[in-house]
Design an enzyme around this catalytic site. Structure first.
Site, short mmCIF file in Angstrom:
data_model
loop_
_atom_site.label_atom_id
_atom_site.label_comp_id
_atom_site.label_asym_id
_atom_site.label_seq_id
_atom_site.Cartn_x
_atom_site.Cartn_y
_atom_site.Cartn_z
N LYS A 154 38.68 28.43 38.36
CA LYS A 154 37.91 28.87 39.58
C LYS A 154 37.17 30.49 39.09
CE LYS A 154 41.10 27.92 42.27
NZ LYS A 154 41.80 27.03 41.62
N ILE A 155 38.13 31.41 38.96
CA ILE A 155 37.62 32.73 38.64
C ILE A 155 37.00 32.84 37.17
CG2 ILE A 155 38.48 35.13 38.42
CD1 ILE A 155 40.59 34.40 40.32
N ASP A 174 40.65 27.58 27.02
CA ASP A 174 41.54 27.11 28.04
C ASP A 174 42.30 25.98 27.72
OD1 ASP A 174 42.33 25.68 30.65
OD2 ASP A 174 40.84 27.16 31.61
N CYS A 205 43.70 33.43 32.87
CA CYS A 205 44.77 32.21 32.99
C CYS A 205 45.95 32.80 33.88
CB CYS A 205 45.23 31.88 31.57
SG CYS A 205 45.81 33.40 30.65
N PRO A 206 46.63 31.74 34.17
CA PRO A 206 47.94 32.13 35.09
C PRO A 206 48.89 32.63 34.17
CG PRO A 206 47.86 29.77 35.04
CD PRO A 206 46.57 30.58 34.17
N THR A 232 42.13 41.07 35.14
CA THR A 232 42.29 41.09 36.82
C THR A 232 43.04 39.62 37.22
OG1 THR A 232 40.25 39.66 36.93
CG2 THR A 232 40.02 42.08 37.11
N SER A 233 43.87 39.33 36.23
CA SER A 233 44.82 38.04 36.51
C SER A 233 46.18 38.46 36.85
CB SER A 233 44.60 37.11 35.27
OG SER A 233 45.35 36.02 35.60
N ARG A 234 47.11 38.70 35.94
CA ARG A 234 48.39 39.17 36.19
C ARG A 234 48.93 40.07 35.00
NH1 ARG A 234 47.77 37.96 40.67
NH2 ARG A 234 48.84 36.61 41.87
N ASP A 258 43.01 45.35 36.85
CA ASP A 258 43.24 45.47 38.16
C ASP A 258 44.77 45.16 38.54
OD1 ASP A 258 42.24 45.65 41.00
OD2 ASP A 258 42.60 43.33 40.94
N GLU A 263 53.52 46.71 38.29
CA GLU A 263 52.84 47.22 39.41
C GLU A 263 53.73 47.16 40.70
OE1 GLU A 263 49.57 44.31 39.30
OE2 GLU A 263 50.31 43.56 41.30
N HIS A 295 45.08 46.35 42.08
CA HIS A 295 45.13 44.91 42.35
C HIS A 295 44.36 44.78 43.91
CE1 HIS A 295 47.82 40.91 42.26
NE2 HIS A 295 46.70 40.73 42.66
P1 NAD Z 1 42.75 28.32 38.20
O1 NAD Z 1 44.02 27.71 38.48
O2 NAD Z 1 41.47 27.84 39.06
O3 NAD Z 1 42.38 28.56 36.80
C1 NAD Z 1 43.37 29.21 35.80
C2 NAD Z 1 42.69 28.52 34.42
O4 NAD Z 1 43.78 28.79 33.39
C3 NAD Z 1 42.84 26.99 34.56
O5 NAD Z 1 41.67 26.32 34.03
C4 NAD Z 1 43.99 26.51 33.47
O6 NAD Z 1 43.74 25.49 32.77
C5 NAD Z 1 44.04 27.62 32.59
N1 NAD Z 1 45.07 27.88 31.83
C6 NAD Z 1 46.41 27.64 31.99
N2 NAD Z 1 47.32 28.07 31.23
C7 NAD Z 1 46.61 28.42 30.21
C8 NAD Z 1 46.80 29.16 28.79
N3 NAD Z 1 48.06 29.05 28.36
N4 NAD Z 1 45.78 29.64 28.33
C9 NAD Z 1 44.36 29.47 28.69
N5 NAD Z 1 44.05 28.94 29.83
C10 NAD Z 1 45.15 28.44 30.57
O7 NAD Z 1 43.10 29.81 38.97
P2 NAD Z 1 41.87 31.10 39.39
O8 NAD Z 1 41.92 31.01 40.78
O9 NAD Z 1 40.79 31.13 38.52
O10 NAD Z 1 42.85 32.29 39.25
C11 NAD Z 1 43.26 32.90 37.79
C12 NAD Z 1 44.24 33.96 38.09
O11 NAD Z 1 43.74 35.05 38.67
C13 NAD Z 1 45.34 33.45 39.02
O12 NAD Z 1 46.34 33.01 38.19
C14 NAD Z 1 45.81 34.71 39.61
O13 NAD Z 1 47.13 35.25 39.04
C15 NAD Z 1 44.63 35.62 39.30
N6 NAD Z 1 44.31 36.24 40.53
C16 NAD Z 1 44.30 37.46 40.58
C17 NAD Z 1 43.38 38.28 41.91
C18 NAD Z 1 43.34 39.83 41.92
O14 NAD Z 1 43.23 40.14 43.09
N7 NAD Z 1 43.42 40.56 40.82
C19 NAD Z 1 43.20 37.30 42.89
C20 NAD Z 1 43.27 36.01 42.74
C21 NAD Z 1 43.89 35.55 41.65
#
Ligand code: NAD
Length: 335
Positions: A154-155, A174, A205-206, A232-234, A258, A263, A295
């Site tokens: 999604k992001i 991905d 990615c997660p 901005t993921s983890r 982020d 953290e 964050h």
């Molecule tokens: P999502 O589940 O919609 O998308 C994650 C994508 O990563 C999927 O398409 C999945 O197939 C892919 N993926 C999984 N394993 C992978 C790998 N080994 N290599 C490459 N791609 C891989 O999640 P999202 O809603 O887009 O969120 C993404 C991340 O953003 C979350 O995991 C979360 O940790 C982080 N996040 C951060 C904040 C923030 O405030 N900074 C807020 C929301 C989410």
């Protein structure tokens, strides 16, 4: 339902109270993080609401179970901080908010890219001090640059769309490519190819055992010199020691974060009167080409409203013995 809300700040309380007008739960707010020490506060609460830096390891889950908790409702999409196997073993249900405002997180990601590139953080300070020199503030035009998106859920999709609008060429990696990305010309490539061809690399990615330290000394060595890295993921997707080395050598041209590996001991708190003992974090702050936010990519009115609303809907479904569809299972732990 009696609900204990951990790591709750004024903005969480505001939006949860508003959403609770539809539900009439009994909400008790604890500003403290959920840890083994604070877990006894949850005694007698069938529902515990937790956030990203709350600790939900086996020891804490045992405490919660013993205190009568049956449901853990995460106010986040990410669930890397939860021992899902332990929860399953103890019969604890875990739910999350899978999507609340991917656009908000994506916009913050792009804000980091733009600010770093055009050195807005430095210009802001200079102008306030009456220093109008432009030395050292040269940026680059985004049009025709190559952006590599790792994780196009999604992001990642939302970031790719925005950057595509800026005229960037979009490369992506991905494990499960997203057809919506291909609609506007995104090219899926291997991870090494993405690293070697991108001017900007953004991680979406997660965090799983597979993706931990995805960015390390070796992967950085395959990147363009001067590359911009955004996370901005983890935090633990990035090996902090490796990026510090790459910033020192000039291999990494810009770093926007982020999230940060360690953290949990820093973010969401006002530590301005304290001595920060994390030397790696403090070293990162010394680089002019590093921009860190604490964050906050999720922090929009829309996201907070959606988080509160979905969290209380998840709890209502549990109370009524229905599935919300947002339940997590141990099998969701990939890698
Ligand atoms: P999502 O589940 O919609 O998308 C994650 C994508 O990563 C999927 O398409 C999945 O197939 C892919 N993926 C999984 N394993 C992978 C790998 N080994 N290599 C490459 N791609 C891989 O999640 P999202 O809603 O887009 O969120 C993404 C991340 O953003 C979350 O995991 C979360 O940790 C982080 N996040 C951060 C904040 C923030 O405030 N900074 C807020 C929301 C989410």
């Amino acid at each position: 339902m009696k609900i204990a809300v951990f790591s709750s700040k004024s903005y969480d309380r505001e939006f949860l109270n508003e959403a609770n007008n539809r539900h009439r739960n009994e909400l008790t707010y604890f500003e403290t993080k959920l840890t083994e020490t604070t877990a006894p506060l949850a005694e007698g609460f069938p529902v515990v609401v937790a956030f990203v830096n709350d600790i939900l390891d086996a020891a804490v889950l045992e405490h919660l179970k013993a205190g009568g908790t049956r449901l853990i409702a995460l106010r986040s999409a990410g669930f890397n901080h939860v021992d899902l196997k332990g929860a399953e073993r103890l019969g604890l249900t875990v739910v999350r908010v899978p999507a609340y405002s991917p656009d908000g997180v994506a916009e913050h990601t792009v804000a980091l890219i733009l600010a770093l590139n055009r050195k807005i953080h430095r210009a802001y300070n200079r102008v306030r001090e009456g220093n109008f020199s432009l030395e050292g503030l040269i940026g680059f035009t985004l049009r025709d640059r190559t952006a590599g998106i790792v994780g196009t859920g999604k992001i990642g999709l939302a970031v790719a769309k925005i950057l595509s609008g800026f005229g960037c060429r979009i490369l992506a990696y991905d494990v499960a490519p997203n057809p919506s990305c291909q609609e506007f010309g995104t090219e899926y490539v291997t991870l090494p190819e993405l690293f070697s061809k991108s001017d900007i690399i953004s991680l979406h990615c997660p965090l799983t055992p597979d993706t931990r330290h995805l960015i390390d000394k070796e992967s950085i060595s395959g990147m363009k010199t001067g590359v911009m890295l955004i996370n901005t993921s983890r935090g633990a997707l990035v090996d902090t020691t490796a990026v510090i080395g790459a910033l020192k050598s000039g291999k990494l041209g810009h770093l926007g974060l982020d999230v940060y590996e360690e953290e949990g001991d820093l973010f969401f708190e006002n530590l301005s009167e304290e001595i920060i003992r994390d030397d790696e974090f403090m070293r990162l702050l010394t680089f002019p080409n590093v921009l860190i936010t604490g964050h906050q990519a999720f922090l929009t009115h829309e996201a907070l409203r959606a988080i509160a609303s979905t969290t209380l809907d998840n709890i209502a479904a549990f109370a009524e013995g229905r599935a919300s569809g947002n339940e997590l299972r141990a099998s969701d732990l990939t890698g």
